[in-house]
Motif scaffolding. Sequence first.
Motif: not given
Length: 127
Positions: A32-41
């Motif tokens: 879940v954390k990685n998904s949000l980081a992906f969107f931010a990136d």
Amino acid sequence: MWGGEPERGDFTIGFVSDMNGSYGATTYDAAVKNSLAFFADLSVDAVFSAGDMVAGQCSSETACNEAAMWAGFNTELYAQLKNAGIPFLFTLQNHDAGNAWDLAAAEEFWNNPANIPQGSTLTLVDD
């Protein structure tokens, strides 16, 4: 999968749902954390959520710590988008507002000016 830079002024969005863990959880899975980081990136234009941002809907008002759940959401997930200036548009679902105490905690979180991105004109509407 992501196919490159958007063309023609396209609007790029991320979509998430059911980010919560088990009842009362205040932390989130790495996926879940990685998904949000992906969107931010990717610097998406906005992220939409179908809800279940926290793990509420506990059996009683004292069974879960709603403030701690929203603090965990803020620290582990939402801050990534807020710091990147990415609008987060959402609905409240059963774990976010399944009873009066869950709804009160959600309203307290989203009505706090510290949780609204700088320059945003969005407000929480309970209708």
